[in-house]
Design an enzyme around this catalytic site. Structure first.
Site, PDB file in Angstrom:
ATOM      1  N   GLU A  36      -5.893   3.196 -15.684  1.00  0.00           N
ATOM      2  CA  GLU A  36      -4.527   3.625 -15.382  1.00  0.00           C
ATOM      3  C   GLU A  36      -3.592   2.672 -16.100  1.00  0.00           C
ATOM      4  O   GLU A  36      -4.011   1.593 -16.529  1.00  0.00           O
ATOM      5  CB  GLU A  36      -4.275   3.608 -13.863  1.00  0.00           C
ATOM      6  CG  GLU A  36      -4.396   2.250 -13.193  1.00  0.00           C
ATOM      7  CD  GLU A  36      -3.147   1.384 -13.270  1.00  0.00           C
ATOM      8  OE1 GLU A  36      -2.032   1.944 -13.352  1.00  0.00           O
ATOM      9  OE2 GLU A  36      -3.281   0.149 -13.260  1.00  0.00           O
ATOM     10  N   HIS A  71      -0.071   3.111 -10.506  1.00  0.00           N
ATOM     11  CA  HIS A  71       1.312   2.732 -10.226  1.00  0.00           C
ATOM     12  C   HIS A  71       2.184   3.908  -9.800  1.00  0.00           C
ATOM     13  O   HIS A  71       3.402   3.757  -9.683  1.00  0.00           O
ATOM     14  CB  HIS A  71       1.928   2.074 -11.462  1.00  0.00           C
ATOM     15  CG  HIS A  71       1.378   0.712 -11.769  1.00  0.00           C
ATOM     16  ND1 HIS A  71       0.184   0.527 -12.441  1.00  0.00           N
ATOM     17  CD2 HIS A  71       1.856  -0.523 -11.498  1.00  0.00           C
ATOM     18  CE1 HIS A  71      -0.041  -0.768 -12.581  1.00  0.00           C
ATOM     19  NE2 HIS A  71       0.945  -1.428 -12.024  1.00  0.00           N
ATOM     20  N   SER A  92      -3.658  -3.399 -10.732  1.00  0.00           N
ATOM     21  CA  SER A  92      -2.781  -3.847 -11.804  1.00  0.00           C
ATOM     22  C   SER A  92      -3.270  -5.175 -12.383  1.00  0.00           C
ATOM     23  O   SER A  92      -4.387  -5.249 -12.897  1.00  0.00           O
ATOM     24  CB  SER A  92      -1.334  -3.934 -11.280  1.00  0.00           C
ATOM     25  OG  SER A  92      -0.421  -4.096 -12.339  1.00  0.00           O
TER      26      SER A  92
END
Length: 298
Positions: free
Chosen positions: A201, A271, A109
Protein backbone atom coordinates in the site's frame (compact mmCIF):
# COMPACT_ATOMS: atom_id res chain seq x y z
CA UNK A 1 7.50 -18.76 12.19
CA UNK A 2 7.10 -18.01 15.89
CA UNK A 3 3.53 -17.02 16.71
CA UNK A 4 3.33 -14.81 19.83
CA UNK A 5 0.65 -15.83 22.33
CA UNK A 6 -2.73 -14.34 21.56
CA UNK A 7 -4.00 -11.84 24.10
CA UNK A 8 -6.53 -12.52 26.82
CA UNK A 9 -8.46 -10.23 29.13
CA UNK A 10 -6.16 -8.69 31.71
CA UNK A 11 -3.06 -8.65 29.50
CA UNK A 12 -0.93 -5.53 29.12
CA UNK A 13 -0.28 -3.55 25.93
CA UNK A 14 2.54 -0.98 25.76
CA UNK A 15 2.30 2.13 23.57
CA UNK A 16 5.66 3.47 22.37
CA UNK A 17 7.07 5.80 19.73
CA UNK A 18 9.36 4.30 17.11
CA UNK A 19 9.04 7.32 14.84
CA UNK A 20 7.00 10.53 15.16
CA UNK A 21 6.09 12.09 18.49
CA UNK A 22 2.86 11.31 20.29
CA UNK A 23 1.37 13.14 23.26
CA UNK A 24 -0.37 11.78 26.36
CA UNK A 25 -3.50 13.64 25.27
CA UNK A 26 -3.45 11.88 21.89
CA UNK A 27 -2.97 8.56 23.66
CA UNK A 28 -6.20 8.76 25.65
CA UNK A 29 -8.52 7.39 22.96
CA UNK A 30 -6.12 4.55 22.17
CA UNK A 31 -5.89 3.58 25.83
CA UNK A 32 -9.68 3.71 26.15
CA UNK A 33 -10.05 1.33 23.22
CA UNK A 34 -7.65 -1.20 24.72
CA UNK A 35 -9.34 -0.92 28.11
CA UNK A 36 -12.75 -1.51 26.50
CA UNK A 37 -11.33 -4.86 25.36
CA UNK A 38 -10.34 -5.73 28.92
CA UNK A 39 -6.65 -4.95 28.43
CA UNK A 40 -4.27 -2.86 30.51
CA UNK A 41 -2.17 -0.10 28.95
CA UNK A 42 1.23 1.25 29.89
CA UNK A 43 3.06 4.11 28.21
CA UNK A 44 6.68 4.03 27.19
CA UNK A 45 9.13 6.78 28.09
CA UNK A 46 8.82 8.11 24.54
CA UNK A 47 5.17 9.15 24.92
CA UNK A 48 5.10 12.90 25.44
CA UNK A 49 8.69 13.37 24.26
CA UNK A 50 9.32 16.08 21.67
CA UNK A 51 12.48 15.87 19.55
CA UNK A 52 11.41 17.96 16.55
CA UNK A 53 9.36 15.44 14.52
CA UNK A 54 10.44 12.44 16.58
CA UNK A 55 9.15 10.97 19.81
CA UNK A 56 12.47 11.39 21.60
CA UNK A 57 16.06 10.80 20.56
CA UNK A 58 17.06 7.69 18.64
CA UNK A 59 18.69 6.37 21.81
CA UNK A 60 15.53 6.87 23.88
CA UNK A 61 13.23 5.32 21.28
CA UNK A 62 15.46 2.25 20.97
CA UNK A 63 15.84 1.96 24.74
CA UNK A 64 12.07 2.26 25.19
CA UNK A 65 11.31 -0.45 22.63
CA UNK A 66 13.94 -2.81 24.03
CA UNK A 67 12.60 -2.28 27.56
CA UNK A 68 9.11 -3.30 26.42
CA UNK A 69 10.52 -6.35 24.63
CA UNK A 70 12.22 -7.37 27.86
CA UNK A 71 9.19 -6.68 30.07
CA UNK A 72 7.46 -10.07 30.45
CA UNK A 73 4.24 -8.42 31.61
CA UNK A 74 3.86 -6.73 28.22
CA UNK A 75 2.10 -8.99 25.72
CA UNK A 76 1.92 -6.55 22.78
CA UNK A 77 3.75 -3.41 21.71
CA UNK A 78 1.57 -0.90 19.88
CA UNK A 79 3.50 1.64 17.84
CA UNK A 80 2.07 5.11 18.45
CA UNK A 81 2.33 6.47 14.91
CA UNK A 82 4.34 6.36 11.70
CA UNK A 83 5.84 9.18 9.70
CA UNK A 84 9.57 8.58 9.74
CA UNK A 85 12.14 7.31 12.19
CA UNK A 86 11.89 3.53 12.64
CA UNK A 87 14.83 2.84 10.32
CA UNK A 88 17.05 5.00 12.54
CA UNK A 89 16.72 2.53 15.43
CA UNK A 90 15.98 -0.89 13.90
CA UNK A 91 19.63 -1.97 13.94
CA UNK A 92 19.96 -1.47 17.70
CA UNK A 93 16.77 -3.31 18.62
CA UNK A 94 17.46 -6.59 20.45
CA UNK A 95 15.28 -8.96 18.47
CA UNK A 96 16.66 -11.90 20.44
CA UNK A 97 14.42 -10.60 23.25
CA UNK A 98 11.43 -10.90 20.91
CA UNK A 99 12.32 -14.47 19.99
CA UNK A 100 12.78 -15.56 23.60
CA UNK A 101 9.72 -13.62 24.82
CA UNK A 102 7.42 -13.37 21.76
CA UNK A 103 4.80 -10.63 21.72
CA UNK A 104 2.76 -8.90 19.05
CA UNK A 105 4.25 -5.80 17.43
CA UNK A 106 1.49 -3.67 15.89
CA UNK A 107 1.58 -0.85 13.36
CA UNK A 108 1.70 0.12 9.69
CA UNK A 109 3.29 2.65 7.34
CA UNK A 110 6.78 3.49 8.71
CA UNK A 111 6.50 0.45 11.00
CA UNK A 112 7.00 -1.65 7.84
CA UNK A 113 10.70 -1.36 8.75
CA UNK A 114 10.00 -3.35 11.91
CA UNK A 115 7.60 -5.79 10.24
CA UNK A 116 10.23 -6.67 7.65
CA UNK A 117 13.03 -7.19 10.14
CA UNK A 118 10.75 -9.08 12.52
CA UNK A 119 9.76 -11.39 9.66
CA UNK A 120 13.42 -12.05 8.92
CA UNK A 121 13.86 -12.89 12.61
CA UNK A 122 11.15 -15.54 12.22
CA UNK A 123 8.35 -13.94 14.26
CA UNK A 124 4.81 -12.97 13.29
CA UNK A 125 3.51 -9.40 13.67
CA UNK A 126 0.33 -7.40 13.01
CA UNK A 127 -0.16 -4.77 10.32
CA UNK A 128 -3.03 -2.63 11.57
CA UNK A 129 -4.13 0.68 13.01
CA UNK A 130 -1.78 2.50 15.37
CA UNK A 131 -2.61 4.40 18.53
CA UNK A 132 -2.69 7.63 16.51
CA UNK A 133 -5.28 6.10 14.16
CA UNK A 134 -7.95 5.35 16.75
CA UNK A 135 -10.03 8.58 16.70
CA UNK A 136 -10.68 8.26 12.94
CA UNK A 137 -10.58 4.48 12.62
CA UNK A 138 -13.70 2.67 11.43
CA UNK A 139 -15.37 0.10 13.65
CA UNK A 140 -14.29 -2.64 11.23
CA UNK A 141 -10.66 -1.53 11.46
CA UNK A 142 -10.76 -1.58 15.25
CA UNK A 143 -12.66 -4.85 15.44
CA UNK A 144 -10.24 -6.51 13.03
CA UNK A 145 -7.31 -5.52 15.23
CA UNK A 146 -9.05 -7.02 18.24
CA UNK A 147 -9.72 -10.24 16.33
CA UNK A 148 -6.08 -10.45 15.24
CA UNK A 149 -4.78 -9.85 18.77
CA UNK A 150 -7.16 -12.26 20.47
CA UNK A 151 -6.66 -15.04 17.92
CA UNK A 152 -10.11 -15.02 16.39
CA UNK A 153 -10.63 -16.84 13.11
CA UNK A 154 -10.17 -14.36 10.26
CA UNK A 155 -11.70 -14.61 6.80
CA UNK A 156 -12.14 -11.46 4.74
CA UNK A 157 -14.67 -11.58 1.92
CA UNK A 158 -14.69 -8.81 -0.68
CA UNK A 159 -16.81 -7.88 -3.66
CA UNK A 160 -15.39 -8.84 -7.05
CA UNK A 161 -13.14 -6.24 -8.64
CA UNK A 162 -12.72 -6.08 -12.41
CA UNK A 163 -9.04 -5.20 -11.95
CA UNK A 164 -8.22 -8.35 -9.98
CA UNK A 165 -6.09 -11.06 -11.54
CA UNK A 166 -7.85 -14.36 -10.88
CA UNK A 167 -6.43 -17.45 -9.22
CA UNK A 168 -5.97 -19.45 -6.03
CA UNK A 169 -2.83 -19.29 -3.93
CA UNK A 170 -1.51 -19.97 -0.46
CA UNK A 171 1.54 -18.66 1.34
CA UNK A 172 3.02 -16.70 4.22
CA UNK A 173 1.86 -13.08 4.23
CA UNK A 174 4.53 -10.35 4.18
CA UNK A 175 4.81 -6.73 3.13
CA UNK A 176 3.63 -3.28 4.13
CA UNK A 177 4.21 0.20 2.76
CA UNK A 178 5.65 0.10 -0.77
CA UNK A 179 7.96 3.08 -0.28
CA UNK A 180 9.43 1.49 2.85
CA UNK A 181 9.87 -1.91 1.19
CA UNK A 182 11.66 -0.13 -1.67
CA UNK A 183 13.92 1.71 0.81
CA UNK A 184 14.92 -1.59 2.48
CA UNK A 185 16.19 -3.26 -0.69
CA UNK A 186 19.79 -4.38 -0.24
CA UNK A 187 19.61 -4.28 3.55
CA UNK A 188 19.27 -7.14 6.04
CA UNK A 189 15.61 -6.13 6.40
CA UNK A 190 14.76 -6.79 2.75
CA UNK A 191 12.26 -9.62 2.31
CA UNK A 192 12.55 -12.97 0.60
CA UNK A 193 9.20 -13.27 -1.18
CA UNK A 194 9.53 -16.76 -2.66
CA UNK A 195 6.20 -18.64 -2.38
CA UNK A 196 4.77 -15.84 -0.24
CA UNK A 197 1.82 -13.48 -0.48
CA UNK A 198 2.91 -9.83 -0.72
CA UNK A 199 0.80 -6.97 0.63
CA UNK A 200 1.55 -3.42 -0.53
CA UNK A 201 0.00 0.00 0.00
CA UNK A 202 1.15 3.61 -0.26
CA UNK A 203 0.24 7.23 0.30
CA UNK A 204 0.91 10.59 -1.30
CA UNK A 205 3.22 9.36 -4.06
CA UNK A 206 3.66 10.40 -7.67
CA UNK A 207 2.61 7.75 -10.14
CA UNK A 208 6.06 7.59 -11.72
CA UNK A 209 7.44 6.90 -8.22
CA UNK A 210 5.10 3.90 -7.96
CA UNK A 211 6.35 2.72 -11.35
CA UNK A 212 10.00 3.12 -10.31
CA UNK A 213 9.50 1.30 -7.02
CA UNK A 214 7.63 -1.58 -8.65
CA UNK A 215 10.33 -1.98 -11.29
CA UNK A 216 12.99 -2.03 -8.59
CA UNK A 217 11.13 -4.74 -6.68
CA UNK A 218 10.89 -6.67 -9.95
CA UNK A 219 14.62 -6.28 -10.65
CA UNK A 220 15.33 -7.54 -7.13
CA UNK A 221 13.34 -10.72 -7.79
CA UNK A 222 10.34 -9.90 -5.60
CA UNK A 223 7.82 -11.22 -8.15
CA UNK A 224 9.72 -14.10 -9.73
CA UNK A 225 8.49 -16.77 -7.30
CA UNK A 226 5.76 -14.79 -5.54
CA UNK A 227 2.56 -16.69 -4.80
CA UNK A 228 0.15 -13.77 -4.88
CA UNK A 229 -0.34 -10.09 -4.14
CA UNK A 230 -2.79 -8.04 -2.09
CA UNK A 231 -2.85 -4.36 -2.99
CA UNK A 232 -4.27 -2.08 -0.33
CA UNK A 233 -4.98 1.61 -0.59
CA UNK A 234 -3.00 3.60 -3.14
CA UNK A 235 -4.16 6.76 -1.44
CA UNK A 236 -3.87 10.36 -2.68
CA UNK A 237 -1.69 9.56 -5.68
CA UNK A 238 -0.27 12.48 -7.71
CA UNK A 239 0.50 13.02 -11.37
CA UNK A 240 2.72 15.51 -13.20
CA UNK A 241 1.56 18.28 -15.51
CA UNK A 242 2.43 15.88 -18.32
CA UNK A 243 0.41 12.78 -17.27
CA UNK A 244 2.27 9.54 -16.61
CA UNK A 245 -0.35 7.66 -18.62
CA UNK A 246 -1.24 4.92 -16.13
CA UNK A 247 -2.90 4.91 -12.75
CA UNK A 248 -1.54 2.89 -9.81
CA UNK A 249 -3.62 -0.20 -10.64
CA UNK A 250 -2.46 -0.15 -14.25
CA UNK A 251 1.18 0.29 -13.23
CA UNK A 252 1.10 -2.64 -10.82
CA UNK A 253 -0.75 -4.87 -13.29
CA UNK A 254 1.58 -4.10 -16.20
CA UNK A 255 4.68 -4.93 -14.16
CA UNK A 256 3.43 -8.07 -12.43
CA UNK A 257 0.87 -9.78 -14.71
CA UNK A 258 3.52 -11.76 -16.60
CA UNK A 259 4.11 -13.90 -13.51
CA UNK A 260 0.58 -15.28 -13.40
CA UNK A 261 -0.11 -15.00 -9.66
CA UNK A 262 -3.49 -13.77 -8.38
CA UNK A 263 -3.77 -10.11 -7.38
CA UNK A 264 -6.43 -8.51 -5.18
CA UNK A 265 -6.84 -4.76 -5.65
CA UNK A 266 -8.44 -2.21 -3.32
CA UNK A 267 -8.09 -4.30 -0.18
CA UNK A 268 -9.20 -2.01 2.69
CA UNK A 269 -5.85 -1.62 4.44
CA UNK A 270 -3.33 1.19 4.51
CA UNK A 271 -3.81 4.96 4.73
CA UNK A 272 -7.39 5.07 3.51
CA UNK A 273 -10.67 5.13 5.42
CA UNK A 274 -10.34 1.46 6.40
CA UNK A 275 -7.27 -0.34 7.69
CA UNK A 276 -8.18 -3.97 8.35
CA UNK A 277 -5.65 -5.92 10.37
CA UNK A 278 -3.32 -8.44 8.73
CA UNK A 279 -1.25 -11.05 10.57
CA UNK A 280 2.13 -10.94 8.87
CA UNK A 281 4.17 -14.14 8.99
CA UNK A 282 1.09 -16.37 9.06
CA UNK A 283 -0.24 -18.51 6.22
CA UNK A 284 -3.11 -17.09 4.17
CA UNK A 285 -5.16 -18.50 1.33
CA UNK A 286 -6.29 -16.33 -1.57
CA UNK A 287 -9.30 -17.34 -3.64
CA UNK A 288 -9.87 -14.75 -6.34
CA UNK A 289 -12.59 -15.48 -8.89
CA UNK A 290 -15.17 -13.54 -10.88
CA UNK A 291 -17.88 -13.95 -8.27
CA UNK A 292 -16.06 -13.59 -4.96
CA UNK A 293 -12.78 -12.75 -3.27
CA UNK A 294 -11.67 -14.46 -0.06
CA UNK A 295 -8.61 -14.10 2.14
CA UNK A 296 -8.54 -16.73 4.82
CA UNK A 297 -5.99 -17.42 7.54
CA UNK A 298 -5.07 -21.09 7.96
Amino acid sequence: MIQPPFLKIGDTVAIVCTARKFSFEEAKSAASLMESWGLKVIYGKTIGEDNHQLGGSDELRAEDFNAMLENRDVKAIWCARGGYGSVRIVDVIDFELLKTNPKWIIGFSDVTVFHSQIHNEGVQSIHGIMAFSVPKATDKSKDSLRDALFGESICYELSPNCNNLLGISKGILVGGNLSILYSLLGSRSSLNTSDKILFIEDLDEYLYHIDRMMYNLKRNGYFKELGGMIVGGMTDMHDNSIPFGQNAVEIITAISEEYGFPIIFDFPAGHGIDNWALRFGSVVQLDVNKNSVKIKWS
